[in-house]
Design a protein around this motif. Structure first.
Motif, PDB file in Angstrom:
ATOM      1  N   LYS A   1      -9.088   1.184   5.897  1.00  4.55           N
ATOM      2  CA  LYS A   1      -9.046   0.772   4.495  1.00  4.55           C
ATOM      3  C   LYS A   1     -10.470   0.731   3.955  1.00  4.55           C
ATOM      4  O   LYS A   1     -11.313  -0.035   4.453  1.00  4.55           O
TER       5      LYS A   1
ATOM      6  N   ILE B   1      -6.892   4.553   3.346  1.00  2.15           N
ATOM      7  CA  ILE B   1      -6.274   3.809   2.246  1.00  2.15           C
ATOM      8  C   ILE B   1      -7.386   3.125   1.460  1.00  2.15           C
ATOM      9  O   ILE B   1      -8.264   2.480   2.040  1.00  2.15           O
TER      10      ILE B   1
ATOM     11  N   ALA C   1       0.880  -1.168   0.000  1.00  4.21           N
ATOM     12  CA  ALA C   1       0.000   0.000   0.000  1.00  4.21           C
ATOM     13  C   ALA C   1       0.918   1.218   0.000  1.00  4.21           C
ATOM     14  O   ALA C   1       1.834   1.308   0.824  1.00  4.21           O
TER      15      ALA C   1
ATOM     16  N   GLN D   1      -4.052   0.769  -2.679  1.00  2.00           N
ATOM     17  CA  GLN D   1      -3.575  -0.609  -2.717  1.00  2.00           C
ATOM     18  C   GLN D   1      -4.396  -1.354  -3.751  1.00  2.00           C
ATOM     19  O   GLN D   1      -5.614  -1.196  -3.816  1.00  2.00           O
TER      20      GLN D   1
ATOM     21  N   GLN E   1      -8.651   0.281  -1.184  1.00  2.00           N
ATOM     22  CA  GLN E   1      -8.290  -1.044  -1.666  1.00  2.00           C
ATOM     23  C   GLN E   1      -8.939  -1.300  -3.032  1.00  2.00           C
ATOM     24  O   GLN E   1      -9.871  -0.606  -3.435  1.00  2.00           O
TER      25      GLN E   1
ATOM     26  N   GLU F   1      -4.868  -5.550  11.289  1.00  2.00           N
ATOM     27  CA  GLU F   1      -6.069  -5.094  10.604  1.00  2.00           C
ATOM     28  C   GLU F   1      -7.261  -5.947  11.032  1.00  2.00           C
ATOM     29  O   GLU F   1      -7.185  -7.178  11.046  1.00  2.00           O
TER      30      GLU F   1
ATOM     31  N   GLU G   1       0.798  -5.535   3.092  1.00  2.00           N
ATOM     32  CA  GLU G   1      -0.217  -6.412   3.677  1.00  2.00           C
ATOM     33  C   GLU G   1       0.132  -7.867   3.380  1.00  2.00           C
ATOM     34  O   GLU G   1       0.381  -8.239   2.233  1.00  2.00           O
TER      35      GLU G   1
ATOM     36  N   ASP H   1     -10.265  -2.724   8.511  1.00  2.00           N
ATOM     37  CA  ASP H   1     -10.481  -3.258   7.164  1.00  2.00           C
ATOM     38  C   ASP H   1     -11.965  -3.171   6.810  1.00  2.00           C
ATOM     39  O   ASP H   1     -12.824  -3.133   7.692  1.00  2.00           O
TER      40      ASP H   1
END
Length: 641
Positions: free
Chosen positions: A575, A609, A429, A631, A611, A524, A442, A554
């Motif tokens: 995330k 962040i 990431a 990411q 994903q 996470e 990750e 997450d």
């Protein structure tokens, strides 16, 4: 310098000024008193000697005169005794050098004592026989002055020490509200909202505390408003208002994320539930009866949704869609039978109501198109015969998800874990604005399969995702992550069971305390777990954070729960769920929801962040929306560590 020290310095300075002033006045008063005493002492001695020496001088007996003067002079209180004739001729002189012992020379130099010479007449009958001059010695006076200064200094030292202790205590008590305000300001920088309940009695300090409390209350209200707005937008964008389930938009976003090539699973299944006769029911009994039927079906289906990562949504007026994790054909058949039983026996609408339902199931794998998957499930719906005793069908028949028998897989997983053959891949990431800066890597666990291939852990759900196997997987991942020699941050996804396992937490804590130049770990956790976090889970997270672990959330923004948990947990980063990125460019509302979630997180100084970023266009759009990191395949595919 702190205000506490400044106040102590000011008070100490004032006390020293008082001490110096008192000392100066005391010295001057004592000096004047001693000077008068020396002059009086010398005058008395001269007068008494003048009277005592008169008979001896009249008889011209110098031996007696000398003896009498020596008797007085030898006592040591005199600097000089001189006897002169009438003509001024010295008849007898006694002088003593001025040597002051036991007194600092500085005192003698800075505080001079005048020792005046006094004189008295010595008579012989009615005639003057001479003059006697006497000067007292200042040594005794200096000793008295020095002793008085020592006593005064001692008293001031004792009183000063007590005054300093009391002043320090008083200042500390007075400044306690200011220290609390300082802690409030520091907490506010950490996006924590602490309010002082006890108000100080001092009016000025009370005003400061009230102003700080008011500011914190307003900032907290701003965050609550943002969180509520984000929740409202999520509900408006992704929830069906009638049933409270997800809507078609959420269903397609979640299915699209599951079909991406980077999805950490080997596929899953889609179930479509179609209710027939809803229009006729609405015509006969009214729309309220039809709405009640849909709500009841949603309730019954919700009781048979297998796991937290599965999704139930209302995708049309009389249609429901489900996304189920990977399972074998027997599991899907069992689920379909249970769903039918729940719908048939748990509804509030009478049996003679003119409605019926059908369920169509189809398997999918990452990389397939959504249109093909939904078409397969729709084809399964058409295979359900009208009026048949079975209300469901699989498509294609007998070719659901291909997995080995459950027991075979579990036995193979045991052998893999015992042999330490778990393989870790890593996906980076990076900073959204500066891709060269890696935020973390990750860790993605891979299991060597019976077919000699590598399978994501998600491909074994629900086999490895529940029970003791989940804890063993977490322990294996933690052990290998702690053994990794590289630097940077490694992110680990822990299961709920692993987070509650003392062995997993102990290994993490001990490993972080013993690491020497190794990687820092980030833990996470899914948002659904943190929303309902209890004291035990909060204690585990506090222990991990104290050991140096970062905490990440997450699947952020996936559920419909409140975002208030962010204030208490205050994670280091969140995330965004995979659901947002793939359809970000096709749906303007989705971008607005993302920007709102980002603002909520940033208001608590939490990094965001994204994903599932697969294209540069998605990356650019996310950067516009304020996302801190990205990411996905656009950044890099998972690679072996």
């Amino acid at each position: 310098m702190t205000l506490y020290r400044q106040l102590l310095i000011v008070l100490t300075g004032l006390f020293l000024l008082i001490f110096i002033g008192t000392l100066g006045f005391g010295v001057q008063g004592t000096r004047a008193f001693l000077a008068d005493q020396l002059a009086s002492h010398a005058q008395d001695t001269a007068t008494s000697l003048g009277l005592s020496l008169s008979p001896a001088l009249e008889a011209d007996d110098m031996a007696t005169v000398t003896a009498m003067v020596d008797a007085i002079f030898d006592r040591g209180y005199y600097r000089e005794i001189v006897l002169e004739s009438v003509e001024g001729k010295p008849l007898l002189e006694r002088r003593l050098d001025v040597r002051i012992e036991g007194v600092p020379e500085a005192l003698v130099r800075w505080v001079p004592l005048d020792t005046p010479k006094v004189e008295a007449l010595v008579m012989a009958g009615w005639q003057q026989a001479g003059v006697i001059r006497v000067a007292s010695h200042p040594g005794y006076a200096y000793r008295l002055l020095w002793d008085s200064l020592l006593e005064l200094g001692l008293w001031f030292a004792v009183i000063g020490l007590l005054a300093a202790l009391l002043a320090g205590l008083a200042v500390r008590l007075l400044l306690r509200p200011l220290h609390a305000v300082e802690r409030q300001a520091e907490a506010l920088c950490r996006r924590e909202y602490d309010v002082q309940e006890r108000l100080p009695r001092t009016r000025e300090l009370r005003s400061i505390v009230l102003a700080m409390n008011g500011m914190i209350a307003r900032v907290r209200a701003m965050f609550d408003d943002q969180a509520r707005e984000a929740e409202r937008l999520r509900l408006q964008a992704f929830r069906d208002p009638l049933t409270g389930l997800g809507n078609r938009r959420l269903f397609e976003a979640r299915l699209g994320a599951a079909l991406t090539p980077e999805a950490e699973s080997a596929g899953g299944s889609v179930a479509l539930v179609h209710v027939e006769g809803l229009d006729e029911l609405n015509h006969r009994r009214g729309h309220e009866a039809g709405d009640r039927l849909l709500r009841d079906i949603a309730t019954q289906l919700g009781q048979v949704v297998p796991g937290e990562h599965d999704l139930l949504a209302r995708i049309g007026g009389s249609d429901f869609g489900l996304i189920l994790g990977r399972a074998d054909e027997a599991d899907l058949r069992g689920w379909a039978i249970r769903a039918c039983e729940m719908i048939e026996h748990g509804l509030s609408v009478a049996d003679e109501a003119p409605w019926r339902f059908r369920i169509g199931l189809a398997a999918f794998r990452p990389g397939e198109s959504m249109a093909d998957v939904l078409a397969a499930a729709d084809e399964a719906l058409r295979h359900v015969e009208s009026g048949a005793p079975r209300h469901w069908a699989l498509f294609p028949q007998g070719q659901a998800v291909e997995v080995h028998a459950r027991q075979t897989w579990l036995e193979h997983l045991d052998r893999v874990l015992e042999a330490g053959r778990l393989v870790l891949h890593g996906q980076v990431a990076v900073d959204a604005a500066h891709p060269e800066r890696v935020l973390h890597i990750e860790l993605l666990a891979r299991i060597p399969g019976i077919d000699h291939g590598l399978h994501p852990v998600g491909s074994l759900f629900p086999l490895a995702g529940h029970g003791e196997h989940a804890v063993r997987l977490d322990r294996a991942v933690v052990r290998q992550a702690l053994a990794h020699a590289g630097g940077g941050v490694l992110a680990i996804n822990l299961s709920e069971r692993g987070l509650r396992d003392a062995g997993v937490i102990g290994a993490l804590t001990e490993g972080m305390q013993r690491r020497m130049g190794g990687p820092r770990l980030a833990i996470e956790l899914p948002e659904s777990l943190l929303v309902a976090a209890g004291p035990e889970l909060e204690s585990s997270l506090a222990g991990l954070r104290a050991a140096g672990c970062l905490i990440g959330v997450d699947h952020f923004g996936r559920g419909f729960g409140s975002l208030a948990y962010l204030k208490g947990l205050h994670p280091d980063y969140v995330k965004l769920a995979h659901d947002y990125s793939p359809r970000l460019l096709d749906n303007g509302d989705q971008g607005f929801v993302v920007s709102t979630l980002v603002r909520v997180a940033h208001s608590l100084d939490i990094q965001v962040i994204a994903q599932g970023v697969e294209t540069q266009a998605q990356w650019a759009r996310l950067l516009e929306l304020g996302v801190d990191g990205v990411q996905g395949y656009a950044v890099g595919k998972p690679r072996p560590l």
